[in-house]
Design a protein around this motif. Structure first.
Motif, PDB file in Angstrom:
ATOM      1  N   UNK A 175       0.819  -1.208   0.000  1.00 47.10           N
ATOM      2  CA  UNK A 175       0.000   0.000   0.000  1.00 47.10           C
ATOM      3  C   UNK A 175       0.857   1.264   0.000  1.00 47.10           C
ATOM      4  N   UNK A 178       2.288   1.824  -3.502  1.00 48.12           N
ATOM      5  CA  UNK A 178       1.270   2.299  -4.453  1.00 48.12           C
ATOM      6  C   UNK A 178       0.822   3.729  -4.150  1.00 48.12           C
ATOM      7  N   UNK A 179       1.428   4.366  -3.151  1.00 50.81           N
ATOM      8  CA  UNK A 179       1.082   5.717  -2.713  1.00 50.81           C
ATOM      9  C   UNK A 179      -0.297   5.780  -2.055  1.00 50.81           C
ATOM     10  N   UNK A 180      -0.843   4.615  -1.751  1.00 49.53           N
ATOM     11  CA  UNK A 180      -2.167   4.595  -1.150  1.00 49.53           C
ATOM     12  C   UNK A 180      -2.119   5.107   0.292  1.00 49.53           C
ATOM     13  N   UNK A 182      -0.163   7.391   1.451  1.00 53.32           N
ATOM     14  CA  UNK A 182      -0.106   8.856   1.365  1.00 53.32           C
ATOM     15  C   UNK A 182      -1.495   9.426   1.156  1.00 53.32           C
ATOM     16  N   UNK A 183      -2.219   8.786   0.250  1.00 47.58           N
ATOM     17  CA  UNK A 183      -3.551   9.285  -0.072  1.00 47.58           C
ATOM     18  C   UNK A 183      -4.456   9.217   1.161  1.00 47.58           C
ATOM     19  N   UNK A 184      -4.274   8.159   1.960  1.00 48.21           N
ATOM     20  CA  UNK A 184      -5.159   7.981   3.117  1.00 48.21           C
ATOM     21  C   UNK A 184      -4.848   8.999   4.219  1.00 48.21           C
ATOM     22  N   UNK A 185      -3.572   9.342   4.412  1.00 46.29           N
ATOM     23  CA  UNK A 185      -3.270  10.226   5.538  1.00 46.29           C
ATOM     24  C   UNK A 185      -3.628  11.678   5.286  1.00 46.29           C
ATOM     25  N   UNK A 186      -3.962  12.055   4.047  1.00 50.46           N
ATOM     26  CA  UNK A 186      -4.432  13.431   3.857  1.00 50.46           C
ATOM     27  C   UNK A 186      -5.944  13.535   4.053  1.00 50.46           C
ATOM     28  N   UNK A 342       4.572   7.809   4.089  1.00 47.80           N
ATOM     29  CA  UNK A 342       4.709   8.148   2.677  1.00 47.80           C
ATOM     30  C   UNK A 342       5.993   7.562   2.094  1.00 47.80           C
TER      31      UNK A 342
END
Lengths: 342, 319
Positions: A175, A178-180, A182-186, A342
């Protein structure tokens, strides 16, 4: 038709990619060397390992024990009567002698059982050159003391370990790559919420697995389930906590799935070898024992066998239970500190 | 603090250390994004656009400088939490849970927010109705990008961050995404987007900042930036014999303000094409230069970038 120029270029590129990935170099060359050193040191005895033989301690002591001790190929351990059966069924000894004249009990599924029998008979012969004395030998085949009985609790432990490594460790790094993450923590999602949810989903998934193995062992091979299923469940939960924590810890930094795979190997290989899932780890050299006892898999497997085969009560396994929970909690706390989102 | 601003950056600096090597990704950037506008960060790859946006999203912490987003700071824990509820983010090249469907992924993201759109509404905004029950691993690049935007719009953000939202998309998918951005702006939302497509910036942005080597080298509306170049037209001329003439001869033609290029292909910036063109053709005929290509067009943001840096936006070489 292979075109050498093209093959050469592709091979060169592949070499280069490999050589420029330091972690790949370590896991490919460094790690096997390390394992060779560790295992080589562990098993460097030039003599073949003596065969472990148990002798039931009796009030008067038996005259023939000395004869057994005289044989360098046998390692004689005196055991208390209440512990004797357990030593044999856990694979700590290849043969068990009791009574006077002695009756030999063997586990015929052990590869060294025949060898043990031969050496015992030779040691107990009336004179060095005379024919071996006929001994009364019984084979241990009752459920609860065969290899399969030893194996099933070990496999339950191994599966808990696998779930932590793959389900938590590998998945998390996947995860991240896949940068997922990072996407979740914003989002307003809490980081603790995320980790707790992931751990819970994995905990739920390990129960059916353990239940399935237990039922399969019980109904197909007649593996006894002596202890309380609730105690087993508690132990499974504690094991899952320990291995999930470990999974989270190895997943806290690596950016690539290759990187985390290395860490997984580093953990899985010693656990497979030393954790006592497939064979008894009591016969490893004494200096290795502290490490073996510290492995959560050893603790989990031993306690699982005590409950499943020996009917141990919850308080009897409180030690391993607390050890597993503490191990998991320590990993978890460290992981959360160094976790990279990240 | 200025209430009319959605983002204020002052002296923003971001350095990355790798051993002794220090790379300065953002180097003293000042930027204001007004509420209700679509603001574009324009620049070549590696200019510092993504770093800047990720600092505004709270994903990276700056080495130095001040960052105010919606009047709040990420360095204050409570304000960071509040900001995460009020912004919507579409990162560059995110892949989602591969075996979950579009709808399931949006349900997950929707659950993070106390208020927001319905999942069905978010799907409709990005026109993914037909793919709602498709697993994300089976989506095309354009559909995945639209899903990423949908995850940003499933709450009701005041400020939307889009990092290269249309890179690698076909023209139709690109136009679909532009429509989504325009509608978001029409609803009063603010957008900060990065792109290296000039056309995208010209079509979509109220204002753009051109970034190069971590610094702002131009700022304004696309129209003003284009107008800042002397001469509103560009004549591109391709002919093998041009190098023999030399750039100076071309620059000497009437109404030509600037000449760039070489190797038989030149771009003339021209204020009055109807004056410059006959003179150019005249020159070519006199010098017996055989023309292989001739094109005139309006100047674009691309020309602004070339004018400022001597380089093209999408390749590293000089012209």
């Amino acid at each position: 038709m292979l075109r050498p120029g093209i093959v050469y270029r592709i091979a060169l590129t592949s070499f280069r990619e490999f050589l420029r990935t330091p972690e790949a170099i370590f896991w490919t060359y460094g790690f096997p060397l390390l394992m060779a050193v560790v295992l080589g040191l562990a098993f460097r005895e030039s003599q073949p390992q003596p065969i472990q033989v148990g002798v039931e301690r009796t009030a008067g002591g038996a005259a023939w024990v000395a004869a057994l001790r005289a044989n360098p190929r046998l390692a004689v351990r005196e055991v208390a009567p209440e512990e004797a059966e357990r030593m044999l069924s856990r694979g700590r000894v290849a043969a068990l002698l009791r009574g006077d004249p002695p009756v030999v009990r063997l586990d015929p599924t052990r590869p060294d059982a025949e060898l043990a029998r031969m050496h015992i008979e030779r040691s107990l012969a009336p004179a060095p050159d005379s024919a071996p004395r006929g001994l009364e030998v019984t084979e241990q085949t009752a459920p609860g003391s065969r290899y399969i009985d030893f194996l099933i609790p070990g496999l339950i432990g191994l599966n808990l370990l696998g779930a932590g490594m793959w389900g938590i460790g590998y998945n998390l790094v996947d995860m991240r790559s896949k940068r997922l993450l990072r996407r979740l923590v914003v989002t307003p999602m809490g980081r603790g919420e995320f980790l707790v949810a992931l751990l819970c989903s994995r905990l739920v998934l390990v129960f059916p697995d353990a239940v399935l193995l237990t039922l399969f062992g019980h109904f197909v091979f007649g593996v006894p389930v002596v202890g309380s299923p609730l105690t087993m469940l508690a132990l499974i939960l504690a094991g899952a906590v320990a291995f999930s924590g470990l999974g989270l810890l190895i997943a806290s930094r690596p950016q690539t799935t290759e990187g985390v795979s290395g860490w997984m190997n580093l953990i899985l290989l010693p656990m497979w070898l030393l954790g006592g899932s497939f064979f008894d780890n009591g016969s490893f050299p004494a200096w290795l024992q502290p490490l073996i006892r510290a492995l959560p898999l050893t603790q989990c497997n031993d306690a699982m066998r005590d409950v499943m085969l020996g009917g141990a009560a919850p308080w009897a396994i409180a030690g391993p239970l607390l050890y597993l929970l503490g191990f998991g909690a320590a990993c978890l706390m460290l992981a959360v500190r160094i976790f990279r989102w990240s | 603090m200025n209430d009319a601003l959605a983002i204020e950056l002052r002296g923003l600096r971001k350095e990355f250390r790798r051993g002794a090597l220090v790379t300065r990704a953002v180097d003293g950037l000042d930027l204001d994004v007004r509420r209700g506008e679509v603001f574009g960060l324009l620049g070549p790859n590696g200019a510092g656009k993504t770093t800047t946006v990720e600092i505004c999203e709270g994903l990276q912490t700056p080495t130095a400088g001040e960052v105010l987003v919606l009047g709040r700071r990420y360095s204050v824990r409570a304000e960071a939490l509040e900001l995460r509820r009020r912004i919507g983010v579409s990162l560059q090249e995110t892949r989602f849970f591969e075996k979950s469907t579009v709808r399931e992924i949006l349900e997950l993201f929707r659950s993070f927010y106390p208020a927001g759109r319905s999942v069905a509404e978010a799907i409709a905004i990005v026109a993914l109705e037909e793919k709602a029950d498709t697993r994300s691993v089976h989506l095309s690049g354009g559909q995945l990008q639209r899903l990423a935007v949908a995850t940003a719009l499933v709450s009701t953000p005041e400020l939307l961050f889009l990092d290269e939202p249309t890179t690698g998309l076909d023209p139709q998918s690109r136009r679909q995404l532009w429509e989504v951005v325009r509608e978001f702006r029409a609803g009063g939302g603010t957008v900060l987007l990065t792109t290296h497509y000039m056309e995208e910036a010209e079509q979509l942005c109220d204002r753009v900042a051109i970034i190069d080597h971590g610094r702002r080298i131009a700022l304004g509306t696309p129209r003003d930036l284009v107008a800042s170049i002397e001469g509103a037209h560009v004549v591109e001329v391709v002919a093998a014999g041009l190098d023999r003439l030399g750039a100076a001869r071309l620059a000497g033609l009437p109404a030509v303000t600037k000449v760039s290029g070489g190797d038989g292909a030149f771009a003339l910036t021209v204020s009055l094409p109807h004056v410059a063109m006959p003179a150019l053709l005249d020159l070519l005929q006199r010098e017996r230069v055989e023309l292989t290509g001739l094109k005139t067009r309006h100047t674009s943001l691309e020309d602004v970038f070339v004018n400022l840096t001597g380089r093209h936006l999408r390749d590293e070489g000089t012209t």
